[in-house]
Enzyme design. Sequence first.
Site, PDB file in Angstrom:
ATOM      1  N   TYR A  45      23.089 -92.292  15.075  1.00 16.91           N
ATOM      2  CA  TYR A  45      22.090 -91.834  16.059  1.00 16.91           C
ATOM      3  C   TYR A  45      22.750 -92.102  17.570  1.00 16.91           C
ATOM      4  O   TYR A  45      22.325 -91.086  18.466  1.00 16.91           O
ATOM      5  CB  TYR A  45      20.716 -92.521  15.874  1.00 16.91           C
ATOM      6  CG  TYR A  45      19.593 -91.774  16.315  1.00 16.91           C
ATOM      7  CD1 TYR A  45      19.310 -90.485  15.589  1.00 16.91           C
ATOM      8  CD2 TYR A  45      18.692 -92.222  17.300  1.00 16.91           C
ATOM      9  CE1 TYR A  45      18.279 -89.901  16.090  1.00 16.91           C
ATOM     10  CE2 TYR A  45      17.683 -91.375  17.664  1.00 16.91           C
ATOM     11  CZ  TYR A  45      17.582 -90.074  17.197  1.00 16.91           C
ATOM     12  OH  TYR A  45      16.490 -89.428  17.330  1.00 16.91           O
ATOM     13  N   LYS A  64      16.434 -91.576  23.519  1.00 23.80           N
ATOM     14  CA  LYS A  64      14.886 -91.669  22.782  1.00 23.80           C
ATOM     15  C   LYS A  64      14.386 -93.019  23.299  1.00 23.80           C
ATOM     16  O   LYS A  64      12.950 -92.999  23.691  1.00 23.80           O
ATOM     17  CB  LYS A  64      14.724 -91.680  21.394  1.00 23.80           C
ATOM     18  CG  LYS A  64      15.027 -90.447  20.741  1.00 23.80           C
ATOM     19  CD  LYS A  64      14.040 -89.409  20.959  1.00 23.80           C
ATOM     20  CE  LYS A  64      14.386 -88.268  20.034  1.00 23.80           C
ATOM     21  NZ  LYS A  64      13.590 -87.076  20.602  1.00 23.80           N
TER      22      LYS A  64
HETATM   23  P1  NAP Z   1      14.714 -78.507  15.882  1.00 26.69           P
HETATM   24  O1  NAP Z   1      13.879 -77.704  15.043  1.00 26.69           O
HETATM   25  O2  NAP Z   1      16.052 -78.285  15.829  1.00 26.69           O
HETATM   26  O3  NAP Z   1      13.955 -78.481  17.416  1.00 26.69           O
HETATM   27  C1  NAP Z   1      14.427 -78.963  18.357  1.00 26.69           C
HETATM   28  C2  NAP Z   1      14.264 -78.053  19.672  1.00 26.69           C
HETATM   29  O4  NAP Z   1      14.747 -78.641  20.757  1.00 26.69           O
HETATM   30  C3  NAP Z   1      14.919 -76.661  19.225  1.00 26.69           C
HETATM   31  O5  NAP Z   1      13.884 -75.797  19.353  1.00 26.69           O
HETATM   32  C4  NAP Z   1      15.834 -76.574  20.440  1.00 26.69           C
HETATM   33  O6  NAP Z   1      16.267 -75.501  20.815  1.00 26.69           O
HETATM   34  C5  NAP Z   1      15.347 -77.315  21.449  1.00 26.69           C
HETATM   35  N1  NAP Z   1      16.172 -77.495  22.509  1.00 26.69           N
HETATM   36  C6  NAP Z   1      17.149 -78.224  22.784  1.00 26.69           C
HETATM   37  N2  NAP Z   1      17.859 -78.131  24.012  1.00 26.69           N
HETATM   38  C7  NAP Z   1      16.753 -77.466  24.715  1.00 26.69           C
HETATM   39  C8  NAP Z   1      16.518 -76.940  26.012  1.00 26.69           C
HETATM   40  N3  NAP Z   1      17.597 -77.347  26.905  1.00 26.69           N
HETATM   41  N4  NAP Z   1      15.612 -76.316  26.448  1.00 26.69           N
HETATM   42  C9  NAP Z   1      14.645 -75.758  25.699  1.00 26.69           C
HETATM   43  N5  NAP Z   1      14.754 -76.563  24.403  1.00 26.69           N
HETATM   44  C10 NAP Z   1      15.691 -77.064  23.661  1.00 26.69           C
HETATM   45  O7  NAP Z   1      14.513 -79.932  15.311  1.00 26.69           O
HETATM   46  P2  NAP Z   1      13.310 -81.017  14.991  1.00 26.69           P
HETATM   47  O8  NAP Z   1      13.882 -82.095  14.299  1.00 26.69           O
HETATM   48  O9  NAP Z   1      11.839 -80.360  14.834  1.00 26.69           O
HETATM   49  O10 NAP Z   1      13.225 -81.689  16.682  1.00 26.69           O
HETATM   50  C11 NAP Z   1      12.154 -81.836  17.390  1.00 26.69           C
HETATM   51  C12 NAP Z   1      12.009 -83.246  17.951  1.00 26.69           C
HETATM   52  O11 NAP Z   1      11.732 -84.030  16.852  1.00 26.69           O
HETATM   53  C13 NAP Z   1      13.374 -83.672  18.568  1.00 26.69           C
HETATM   54  O12 NAP Z   1      12.582 -84.250  19.797  1.00 26.69           O
HETATM   55  C14 NAP Z   1      13.674 -84.650  17.871  1.00 26.69           C
HETATM   56  O13 NAP Z   1      14.583 -85.749  18.160  1.00 26.69           O
HETATM   57  C15 NAP Z   1      12.521 -85.265  17.197  1.00 26.69           C
HETATM   58  N6  NAP Z   1      12.547 -86.024  15.674  1.00 26.69           N
HETATM   59  C16 NAP Z   1      13.553 -85.046  14.892  1.00 26.69           C
HETATM   60  C17 NAP Z   1      13.419 -86.291  13.504  1.00 26.69           C
HETATM   61  C18 NAP Z   1      13.946 -85.430  12.323  1.00 26.69           C
HETATM   62  O14 NAP Z   1      14.316 -86.104  11.516  1.00 26.69           O
HETATM   63  N7  NAP Z   1      14.071 -84.026  12.356  1.00 26.69           N
HETATM   64  C19 NAP Z   1      12.718 -87.380  13.465  1.00 26.69           C
HETATM   65  C20 NAP Z   1      12.257 -88.040  14.550  1.00 26.69           C
HETATM   66  C21 NAP Z   1      12.088 -87.248  15.585  1.00 26.69           C
HETATM   67  P3  NAP Z   1      17.876 -74.922  20.412  1.00 26.69           P
HETATM   68  O15 NAP Z   1      17.856 -74.780  18.812  1.00 26.69           O
HETATM   69  O16 NAP Z   1      18.000 -73.641  21.219  1.00 26.69           O
HETATM   70  O17 NAP Z   1      18.814 -76.073  20.835  1.00 26.69           O
END
Ligand code: NAP
Length: 257
Positions: A157, A164
């Site tokens: 991570y 985070k």
């Molecule tokens: P995701 O579907 O890939 O969503 C991440 C989003 O962030 C995407 O829409 C991405 O767009 C966007 N992003 C990145 N850089 C950006 C920028 N400069 N401006 C605007 N948007 C931007 O993945 P997700 O897992 O749902 O992630 C959502 C949140 O949940 C994140 O904060 C992640 O760290 C958190 N989270 C995820 C998990 C897990 O296991 N999946 C667990 C805990 C927390 P692009 O694709 O264009 O980059």
Amino acid sequence: MGMLDGKTGIVFGVANKRSIAWAIAQRLANEGMRLAFTYQGERLKENVAELTSAMAGSILLPCDVTNDAEIDAVYAAVGQEFGKLDALLHSVAFAPKEDLENDFVKTSRDGFKLAHDISAYSLVALTRGAMPLFEKAGGGSVLALTYYGAEKAVEGYNLMGVAKASLEASVRYLAANLGPQNIRVNAISAGPVNTLAARGIKGFTGMLKHHAERAPLRRNVELEEIGSAGLFLLSGMSSAITGEIMFVDCGYNVIGL
Ligand code: NAP
């Protein structure tokens, strides 16, 4: 009648139907909230447009969260369409692949800056931008997404864990700062879910397996369950809760040995 009829919200971070933001947005919309969605760059526009087009009354706007002019333009458009805002979902994170995969000690200065800009500072900038529209609604609720790797060193991570930690501290400082304006700021610390962003974490499949084996509920969290928790934190049901990092991880974080 939905519990959120007449309410409005903005969602940053839908990339596709597996996105955590989409799971939460669906719960909000089902309860009657009118939503604005943003996408980053033309590459994702089509995907997000296809998902959101079926959602009555929703609007779609471009926004790279590192770009202040785009943030201003988003809120100007939302102000014109909705006139006020009740909720803001921040579900955005990024760190360069090489900085996630390298030994943590090799983290680059530029990678460190970019990861913090996109994954942590953006919460401050987006919340600040929403404030005039929250005021028109008599207050607002902000929700961010974080992970346990902010608190403990989790293999693979790396830089994202440090970003985070900054995001979680920003949640607390924003909550303390904006509480008098009736703006609440919370985060969900979600267990691992297989999304686009998660695939950037080396050994993610092993992480999923480990969590499922060790969590008290002996399984991984479902997207719908994060959706329900998001609905709770972005609605009046959580009206006395602010500055909180709420684990939605099948209990994984309570286990020591
Ligand atoms: P995701 O579907 O890939 O969503 C991440 C989003 O962030 C995407 O829409 C991405 O767009 C966007 N992003 C990145 N850089 C950006 C920028 N400069 N401006 C605007 N948007 C931007 O993945 P997700 O897992 O749902 O992630 C959502 C949140 O949940 C994140 O904060 C992640 O760290 C958190 N989270 C995820 C998990 C897990 O296991 N999946 C667990 C805990 C927390 P692009 O694709 O264009 O980059």
